[in-house]
Scaffold this active site. Structure first.
Site, PDB file in Angstrom:
ATOM      1  N   HIS A 259       8.678  -0.298   1.569  1.00 24.06           N
ATOM      2  CA  HIS A 259       8.293  -0.675   0.200  1.00 24.06           C
ATOM      3  C   HIS A 259       8.579  -2.148  -0.061  1.00 24.06           C
ATOM      4  O   HIS A 259       9.338  -2.500  -0.957  1.00 24.06           O
ATOM      5  CB  HIS A 259       9.006   0.220  -0.822  1.00 24.06           C
ATOM      6  N   ASN A 260       7.944  -2.991   0.744  1.00 21.96           N
ATOM      7  CA  ASN A 260       8.189  -4.433   0.664  1.00 21.96           C
ATOM      8  C   ASN A 260       6.930  -5.148   0.168  1.00 21.96           C
ATOM      9  O   ASN A 260       5.966  -4.513  -0.255  1.00 21.96           O
ATOM     10  CB  ASN A 260       8.603  -4.931   2.051  1.00 21.96           C
TER      11      ASN A 260
ATOM     12  N   HIS B 226       3.410  -2.069  -8.659  1.00 21.85           N
ATOM     13  CA  HIS B 226       3.754  -0.646  -8.711  1.00 21.85           C
ATOM     14  C   HIS B 226       5.060  -0.266  -7.985  1.00 21.85           C
ATOM     15  O   HIS B 226       5.607   0.794  -8.249  1.00 21.85           O
ATOM     16  CB  HIS B 226       2.594   0.200  -8.170  1.00 21.85           C
TER      17      HIS B 226
HETATM   18  P1  5GP Z   1       5.121   5.022  -3.008  1.00 16.29           P
HETATM   19  O1  5GP Z   1       6.549   5.354  -2.751  1.00 16.29           O
HETATM   20  O2  5GP Z   1       4.587   4.056  -1.996  1.00 16.29           O
HETATM   21  O3  5GP Z   1       4.803   4.555  -4.408  1.00 16.29           O
HETATM   22  O4  5GP Z   1       4.369   6.419  -2.922  1.00 16.29           O
HETATM   23  C1  5GP Z   1       3.793   6.928  -1.830  1.00 16.29           C
HETATM   24  C2  5GP Z   1       4.660   7.951  -1.125  1.00 16.29           C
HETATM   25  O5  5GP Z   1       3.775   8.779  -0.401  1.00 16.29           O
HETATM   26  C3  5GP Z   1       5.588   7.343  -0.078  1.00 16.29           C
HETATM   27  O6  5GP Z   1       6.863   7.050  -0.547  1.00 16.29           O
HETATM   28  C4  5GP Z   1       5.614   8.401   0.984  1.00 16.29           C
HETATM   29  O7  5GP Z   1       6.576   9.382   0.690  1.00 16.29           O
HETATM   30  C5  5GP Z   1       4.239   9.040   0.888  1.00 16.29           C
HETATM   31  N1  5GP Z   1       3.323   8.466   1.871  1.00 16.29           N
HETATM   32  C6  5GP Z   1       2.484   7.397   1.715  1.00 16.29           C
HETATM   33  N2  5GP Z   1       1.779   7.173   2.830  1.00 16.29           N
HETATM   34  C7  5GP Z   1       2.174   8.098   3.725  1.00 16.29           C
HETATM   35  C8  5GP Z   1       1.797   8.400   5.074  1.00 16.29           C
HETATM   36  O8  5GP Z   1       0.954   7.760   5.696  1.00 16.29           O
HETATM   37  N3  5GP Z   1       2.430   9.445   5.660  1.00 16.29           N
HETATM   38  C9  5GP Z   1       3.361  10.221   5.041  1.00 16.29           C
HETATM   39  N4  5GP Z   1       3.909  11.214   5.711  1.00 16.29           N
HETATM   40  N5  5GP Z   1       3.740   9.969   3.772  1.00 16.29           N
HETATM   41  C10 5GP Z   1       3.142   8.924   3.110  1.00 16.29           C
HETATM   42 MN    MN Z   2       3.756   2.363  -3.181  1.00 20.68          MN
END
Ligand code: 5GP
Ligand code: MN
Length: 476
Positions: A222-223, A262
């Protein structure tokens, strides 16, 4: 072995460009290749093409490298004077060579269209004098370095080819440095006409983008690179679906800025951890989407600084709409609300109306959500690197949870998860249902995001099966 910085300077010298121009190397397929000491040797069949993708067409002045050499010579001369009491002949000779070379360059300033010189003789600092980005550099020093590079690059003209490529999910974020990504974000705001439409001053946009960059942490997933990718995917979706002709520009500003903000100040540990560990964030937000509330609050904290406030020239009604819209979009990225939001979108889908406020608001949330989890829609090599980053962050969290005696989610546990197992279920149960629903509204997205995700599922399913077969053979 040549140092990475030296390699890129070698290419700069070959292209005869200054230190602040953006150079990219392309292979025969037209893909960007990282300029590094590990670059494979070229051959007649696999040759590389070096391109200046952003340059300053109006630039005049002396190449920065030459200034750098001159100042190093002066420094050397004073050192030698201190030690020996006189300037050795060799230094005098070198000085006269640099002088003569400068005179030659001054006489060819009419060739400035080649992008050889700097703007208005304003001698910008060369990358030669840049300290390497090593761990001994403090975060603050690193930020200031990026700020300087961004400022130097921000008046460059990015080529039409790159601007077009920026509108597609094929864009490879791994080939761009932080300051370059800031330039590209500036291009996104400019090419969507936000500066004109909302009277955003360029320096305010630059201050805002830089502050956003500073408020992303150096954590595996998350960078700022994730921030860039999500914003770039949102930008691509806006163009691919021709949203400019379907939604008011203010809504596009809300979506792009929400994507950008976000995950601001994400600590690398998810909401479940925040709540279980009773962190300050969980306490402040009463266990209700603590991270997303924080990301959004940080965003409005940045916008509260007048020099960063890209919304300062909006009417109060426009500001109210943007604030409400951004809060809705950023809070919608909490995956705990995934089914709630997707089901709502499904229910309105058959009679979707772009002029219906409620419909539009759900669509905007869906667009931000899709962008947020769209890594698998990117080329395989780009996506796989993202998966490594995600698993690294997951494993960091589960290791900490084990140490603290907190509950550990199986999908984060290094003893239970593998790359294929992580992706097959995520693609089947999260990505495909979400992406298919958006594709019903915009059929053109089938080839751009749905098809690559299907291929990724096939790839990881094959790997998963192979892994299971191997396990059986070992047991037998
Ligand atoms: P974010 O935390 O980036 O706002 O929300 C997306 C969340 O969806 C991530 O923290 C992660 O848990 C999940 N996620 C996003 N992309 C992937 C992916 O390619 N594979 C898996 N297993 N989880 C993902
Ligand atoms: Mn995100």
């Amino acid at each position: 072995m040549c140092q990475p910085q030296k390699t890129s300077n070698l290419f700069r010298a070959a292209a005869e460009v200054g230190s602040n121009h953006i150079l990219k190397l392309y292979d025969t397929n037209g893909s960007v290749v990282k300029i590094s000491p590990r670059l494979e040797a070229n051959s007649e069949d696999s040759y590389y093409r070096l391109e200046v993708v952003a340059s300053d067409l109006q630039s005049v002045g002396m190449p920065t490298e030459l200034d750098d050499i001159e100042s190093r010579l002066q420094h050397l001369e004073s050192k030698v004077m201190e030690d020996a009491g006189k300037t050795p002949d060799i230094i005098d000779e070198l000085k006269s060579q640099v002088e003569s070379f400068k005179r030659k360059l001054e006489s060819v300033q009419h060739l400035n269209w080649m992008g050889l010189f700097n703007k208005d003789g304003d001698h910008q600092r060369s990358k030669f004098s840049k300290k390497p980005t090593t761990p001994h550099l403090s975060v603050d020093q690193e930020h200031q370095q990026v700020r300087k590079n961004f400022t130097n690059m921000s008046s460059l003209q990015v080529t039409e080819k790159v601007r077009e490529h920026l509108k597609t999910p094929n864009f490879d974020n791994w080939q761009w440095e932080e300051a370059e990504m800031l330039v590209l974000l500036q291009v996104m705001f400019t090419d969507l006409d936000f500066l004109m439409a909302f009277h955003i001053e360029l320096d305010v946009l630059q201050n805002f983008l830089f502050e956003v960059y500073c408020h992303y942490n150096s954590i595996p997933f998350h960078n700022f690179h994730h921030c860039f990718c999500v914003t770039q995917m949102m930008y691509g979706l806006i163009w691919l679906t021709d949203l400019r002709s379907r939604l008011p520009r203010l809504d596009l500003l809300i979506m792009l800025t929400s994507a950008l903000c976000h995950d601001l100040d994400h600590p690398g540990y998810n909401n479940v951890f925040q709540i279980n560990a009773q962190t300050d964030l969980a306490i402040r937000y009463n266990d209700i989407s603590p991270l997303e509330n924080h990301h959004c609050a940080v965003a409005f904290g940045i916008l509260a600084k007048p020099e960063c406030n890209i919304l300062k020239n909006l009417s109060s009604e426009q500001y109210r709409l943007v604030r409400g819209g951004m809060i809705r979009c950023i809070l919608a990225t909490d995956m705990a609300r995934h089914n709630e939001i997707l089901n709502k979108f499904k229910s309105i889908q058959p009679a979707f109306d772009f002029n219906n406020k409620e419909h539009k608001e759900v669509l905007m949330k869906i667009m931000v959500k899709v962008s947020d989890i769209s890594n698998e829609a990117r080329p395989m090599a780009v996506a796989e690197q993202w998966l490594d980053c995600l698993l690294q962050e997951f494993f960091n969290q589960s290791d900490t949870e084990k140490l603290k005696g907190l509950p550990v989610a199986a999908f984060m546990d290094r003893d239970k998860v593998s790359k294929p197992s992580s992706q097959t279920s995520f693609i089947r149960f999260v990505l495909l249902p979400l992406f298919s629903e958006l594709t019903k509204l915009f059929p053109c997205l089938e080839e751009h995001i749905l098809e690559p995700v299907r291929q990724a599922l096939e790839y990881y399913s094959t790997l998963e099966r192979a892994g299971k077969d191997e396990e059986l053979t070992t047991k037998a």
